[in-house]
Design a protein around this motif. Structure first.
Motif, PDB file in Angstrom:
ATOM      1  N   SER A  64       0.868  -1.167   0.000  1.00 43.08           N
ATOM      2  CA  SER A  64       0.000   0.000   0.000  1.00 43.08           C
ATOM      3  C   SER A  64       0.909   1.221   0.000  1.00 43.08           C
ATOM      4  O   SER A  64       2.098   1.118   0.312  1.00 43.08           O
ATOM      5  CB  SER A  64      -0.925   0.002   1.220  1.00 43.08           C
ATOM      6  N   TYR A  65       0.340   2.357  -0.356  1.00 44.97           N
ATOM      7  CA  TYR A  65       1.146   3.563  -0.525  1.00 44.97           C
ATOM      8  C   TYR A  65       0.323   4.775  -0.124  1.00 44.97           C
ATOM      9  O   TYR A  65      -0.858   4.876  -0.443  1.00 44.97           O
ATOM     10  CB  TYR A  65       1.560   3.679  -1.996  1.00 44.97           C
ATOM     11  N   LEU A  66       0.971   5.692   0.584  1.00 47.94           N
ATOM     12  CA  LEU A  66       0.362   6.975   0.916  1.00 47.94           C
ATOM     13  C   LEU A  66       1.220   8.081   0.329  1.00 47.94           C
ATOM     14  O   LEU A  66       2.411   8.185   0.641  1.00 47.94           O
ATOM     15  CB  LEU A  66       0.240   7.157   2.434  1.00 47.94           C
ATOM     16  N   LYS A  71      -4.213  15.461  -1.658  1.00 43.08           N
ATOM     17  CA  LYS A  71      -5.258  15.217  -2.668  1.00 43.08           C
ATOM     18  C   LYS A  71      -5.150  13.810  -3.244  1.00 43.08           C
ATOM     19  O   LYS A  71      -6.157  13.198  -3.576  1.00 43.08           O
ATOM     20  CB  LYS A  71      -5.178  16.259  -3.786  1.00 43.08           C
ATOM     21  N   LYS A  72      -3.941  13.297  -3.361  1.00 42.11           N
ATOM     22  CA  LYS A  72      -3.728  11.961  -3.919  1.00 42.11           C
ATOM     23  C   LYS A  72      -4.038  10.854  -2.906  1.00 42.11           C
ATOM     24  O   LYS A  72      -4.179   9.702  -3.281  1.00 42.11           O
ATOM     25  CB  LYS A  72      -2.310  11.820  -4.447  1.00 42.11           C
ATOM     26  N   GLN A  73      -4.151  11.203  -1.624  1.00 42.79           N
ATOM     27  CA  GLN A  73      -4.460  10.200  -0.604  1.00 42.79           C
ATOM     28  C   GLN A  73      -5.909   9.748  -0.684  1.00 42.79           C
ATOM     29  O   GLN A  73      -6.265   8.700  -0.164  1.00 42.79           O
ATOM     30  CB  GLN A  73      -4.150  10.730   0.796  1.00 42.79           C
ATOM     31  N   LYS A  74      -6.739  10.515  -1.323  1.00 43.99           N
ATOM     32  CA  LYS A  74      -8.154  10.154  -1.468  1.00 43.99           C
ATOM     33  C   LYS A  74      -8.295   8.818  -2.195  1.00 43.99           C
ATOM     34  O   LYS A  74      -9.215   8.054  -1.945  1.00 43.99           O
ATOM     35  CB  LYS A  74      -8.897  11.272  -2.220  1.00 43.99           C
ATOM     36  N   LYS A  75      -7.356   8.534  -3.090  1.00 46.53           N
ATOM     37  CA  LYS A  75      -7.427   7.292  -3.868  1.00 46.53           C
ATOM     38  C   LYS A  75      -6.076   6.581  -3.786  1.00 46.53           C
ATOM     39  O   LYS A  75      -5.279   6.618  -4.707  1.00 46.53           O
ATOM     40  CB  LYS A  75      -7.796   7.595  -5.316  1.00 46.53           C
ATOM     41  N   ALA A 134      -7.634   6.991   1.887  1.00 43.52           N
ATOM     42  CA  ALA A 134      -6.814   7.229   3.072  1.00 43.52           C
ATOM     43  C   ALA A 134      -7.329   8.385   3.918  1.00 43.52           C
ATOM     44  O   ALA A 134      -6.883   8.578   5.044  1.00 43.52           O
ATOM     45  CB  ALA A 134      -5.365   7.477   2.676  1.00 43.52           C
ATOM     46  N   THR A 135      -8.306   9.145   3.404  1.00 43.19           N
ATOM     47  CA  THR A 135      -8.882  10.221   4.215  1.00 43.19           C
ATOM     48  C   THR A 135     -10.027   9.699   5.088  1.00 43.19           C
ATOM     49  O   THR A 135     -10.519  10.414   5.958  1.00 43.19           O
ATOM     50  CB  THR A 135      -9.390  11.383   3.322  1.00 43.19           C
TER      51      THR A 135
END
Length: 166
Positions: A64-66, A71-75, A134-135
């Motif tokens: 997995s990646y954060l 803004k990119k953490q939403k997906k 991730a949010t």
């Protein structure tokens, strides 16, 4: 900010490492900056076994990646990475020697799991992806549940596929 993201994955690691199956099957977790500490774009979570050629973080691992960009953490995603190279380390065998039997065995079951989508090139280095938000306040718990399911189901199948080429 990198440390905050690492802490989120470390919470998942802490919970997983307490589980009987995790200890019994000798799972390993790595949480690290990607691509490296100096030039971090995000933080990566790997869970793998010692014999999965992942010493250099380019072998076989559930990932997995954060992203540092909020803004990119939403997906964000969860996947299994089947080597970063086309050849199996230390051999002249192509990745497909173990990826094809592995994917063929898990395909029907994993395809039935909500949100798991296989790529057209399903025998490549990332056969499928499950996207996570991730949010979401339950991100860590959701990730833990999905990682546990993947490890318990795919771990033995992958061990068998790797053993078949040894």
């Amino acid at each position: 900010m990198t440390q905050t993201l690492k802490d989120r994955f470390k919470a998942v690691e802490t919970n997983l490492s307490k589980k009987t199956w995790f200890k019994k099957d000798k799972w390993i977790i790595s949480v690290h900056a990607f691509p490296n500490e100096k030039n971090a774009e995000g933080v990566t979570f790997h869970i793998f076994k010692k014999h999965w050629w992942n010493e250099d973080k380019k072998g076989v691992h559930i990932e997995s990646y954060l992203d540092l960009n909020l803004k990119k953490q939403k997906k964000t995603y969860l996947t299994i990475h089947l080597l970063h190279s086309d050849l199996i380390p230390g051999t002249k065998l192509k990745r497909i020697a173990f990826s094809k039997p592995f994917i063929d065995e898990i395909y029907d079951e994993v395809s039935s799991w909500d949100g798991y989508d296989f790529r057209v090139g399903k025998y490549g280095q990332q056969p499928f992806t499950k996207f996570l938000d991730a949010t979401d306040l339950k991100f860590e718990k959701n990730l833990e549940i999905e990682v546990e399911r993947m490890c318990k189901y795919m771990g033995p199948v992958l061990d068998k596929a790797i053993k078949s080429i040894s």
